[in-house]
Design a protein around this motif. Sequence first.
Motif, PDB file in Angstrom:
ATOM      1  N   MET A  81       0.768  -1.217  -0.148  1.00 32.28           N
ATOM      2  CA  MET A  81       0.011   0.035   0.085  1.00 32.28           C
ATOM      3  C   MET A  81       0.771   1.161   0.003  1.00 32.28           C
ATOM      4  O   MET A  81       1.760   1.210   0.650  1.00 32.28           O
ATOM      5  CB  MET A  81      -0.900  -0.057   1.227  1.00 32.28           C
ATOM      6  N   ARG A  82       0.510   2.250  -1.036  1.00 34.93           N
ATOM      7  CA  ARG A  82       1.417   3.583  -0.709  1.00 34.93           C
ATOM      8  C   ARG A  82       0.233   4.526  -1.116  1.00 34.93           C
ATOM      9  O   ARG A  82      -0.697   4.425  -1.744  1.00 34.93           O
ATOM     10  CB  ARG A  82       2.259   3.564  -2.217  1.00 34.93           C
ATOM     11  N   PRO A  83       0.611   5.715  -0.536  1.00 35.11           N
ATOM     12  CA  PRO A  83      -0.181   6.902  -0.588  1.00 35.11           C
ATOM     13  C   PRO A  83      -0.357   7.413  -2.100  1.00 35.11           C
ATOM     14  O   PRO A  83       0.535   7.291  -2.896  1.00 35.11           O
ATOM     15  CB  PRO A  83       0.585   8.108   0.029  1.00 35.11           C
ATOM     16  N   ALA A  84      -1.574   7.817  -2.562  1.00 40.62           N
ATOM     17  CA  ALA A  84      -1.606   8.436  -4.120  1.00 40.62           C
ATOM     18  C   ALA A  84      -2.910   9.509  -3.950  1.00 40.62           C
ATOM     19  O   ALA A  84      -4.013   9.055  -3.834  1.00 40.62           O
ATOM     20  CB  ALA A  84      -2.259   6.954  -4.972  1.00 40.62           C
ATOM     21  N   GLY A  85      -2.169  10.561  -4.013  1.00 34.25           N
ATOM     22  CA  GLY A  85      -3.234  11.826  -3.971  1.00 34.25           C
ATOM     23  C   GLY A  85      -4.061  11.764  -2.604  1.00 34.25           C
ATOM     24  O   GLY A  85      -3.272  11.737  -1.336  1.00 34.25           O
ATOM     25  N   GLN A  86      -5.242  11.758  -2.356  1.00 36.15           N
ATOM     26  CA  GLN A  86      -5.847  11.592  -1.320  1.00 36.15           C
ATOM     27  C   GLN A  86      -6.296  10.376  -0.727  1.00 36.15           C
ATOM     28  O   GLN A  86      -6.849  10.203   0.474  1.00 36.15           O
ATOM     29  CB  GLN A  86      -7.414  12.500  -1.396  1.00 36.15           C
ATOM     30  N   GLY A  87      -5.754   9.563  -1.596  1.00 38.47           N
ATOM     31  CA  GLY A  87      -6.246   7.938  -1.253  1.00 38.47           C
ATOM     32  C   GLY A  87      -4.983   7.065  -0.950  1.00 38.47           C
ATOM     33  O   GLY A  87      -3.818   7.688  -0.878  1.00 38.47           O
ATOM     34  N   VAL A  88      -5.262   5.847  -1.297  1.00 40.50           N
ATOM     35  CA  VAL A  88      -4.164   4.984  -1.316  1.00 40.50           C
ATOM     36  C   VAL A  88      -4.150   4.063  -2.490  1.00 40.50           C
ATOM     37  O   VAL A  88      -5.205   3.950  -3.150  1.00 40.50           O
ATOM     38  CB  VAL A  88      -3.978   3.889   0.027  1.00 40.50           C
ATOM     39  N   ARG A  89      -2.954   3.552  -2.845  1.00 43.17           N
ATOM     40  CA  ARG A  89      -2.774   2.604  -4.372  1.00 43.17           C
ATOM     41  C   ARG A  89      -2.216   1.346  -3.628  1.00 43.17           C
ATOM     42  O   ARG A  89      -1.173   1.131  -2.894  1.00 43.17           O
ATOM     43  CB  ARG A  89      -1.755   3.189  -5.109  1.00 43.17           C
ATOM     44  N   ALA A  90      -2.807  -0.023  -3.961  1.00 45.25           N
ATOM     45  CA  ALA A  90      -2.528  -1.048  -3.853  1.00 45.25           C
ATOM     46  C   ALA A  90      -2.088  -1.724  -4.813  1.00 45.25           C
ATOM     47  O   ALA A  90      -2.265  -1.679  -6.011  1.00 45.25           O
ATOM     48  CB  ALA A  90      -3.819  -2.018  -3.170  1.00 45.25           C
TER      49      ALA A  90
END
Length: 341
Positions: free
Chosen positions: A213-222
Amino acid sequence: MKYDKVAVAHAMPLTYAASVPAQPILGDDLDSTIPAELRSWLVRLRLLEGVPFANLVADTELLPAESMRWFYLDRRWTDALVQGALSVGTVNSDDRTHLTAQYPAIRDELDVEERNHRRAEGSARFGGRVEAVSGFILRSEAVSGWPGLHVRAFSVDPEESDDATYLETDPRRMRLLRLERLAPAVLFCLFDGIPKVVHVEEPRQGVQFGFHMRPAGQGVRATLFPRDKTTFSYINMDGDALVGPQDPDDGIAVPFRAGPGTSGVVDIQRLEQILRTNPKTKAATGADDGLDAAEYALQLIRFPYRQVFGADEGITLAKAFRATIAYQEHVSTTFRFGGNP
């Protein structure tokens, strides 16, 4: 690794210390100044067992959520704590004079016994004495989510791969004097010395599944890094020298619901379709003929996550404890009445 000097002990009355249950050191009742049961009780007191949390962290702002605080123990405070406990048995000035004369011998015994506090029953006693004591307080959801977190301290940087394991007998490892959860999300740890590197790792019991899991903008990216079903090695998706988690280009975006109340539910069928249609993964993962439960589990399995804390090069003890703003500078820049500096 940065250390914050935190006052972690004060001389307290015995109202709280008396509540610490005594646990005798079986088989260790040596020819000593104090009995084994009392020695064990004082050692645990020295390691701050039973000390109220408000005296470890004076204000909640010192330990906000998802934070870690490193510190050294001031041995003068722990000596004062032990002296305060022993002073309850003194009645007159002669008793206090006798205690004062005996305390150096008592302190030397406790220095040695601290190192044997967590010794496995039946194993050989450790020699030498504890000199410096350092540690950390960790407040994080990781503590409540994984109650069996592993903590390892090293006198040198082991420099092995991320999935390496280290035995208790490894000469590079430093002894843990205390490792305890003070609250569901607060972990307290004391080391026998000042470590060069500290590992905090998820427990290795059982099989673990998950994604990166990594931060992506206002959310996260799996991200999923596909593995070969035969060799269990990561698949080189872009053809360069880096493979797997070290190379983000080898990852596949995992479709999941990330809205409020969805708890990150993964779209399993969509993920299987992505693996089946990608020419790099459809044969290697087994997705071209439909992933069975074992093959899908193979793609999801993950080694326990390990966070490594290393020493900052060039940071000396004098620099670590230097005030950020000198007193004289603070006085000279303070605004006086009238608005003139």
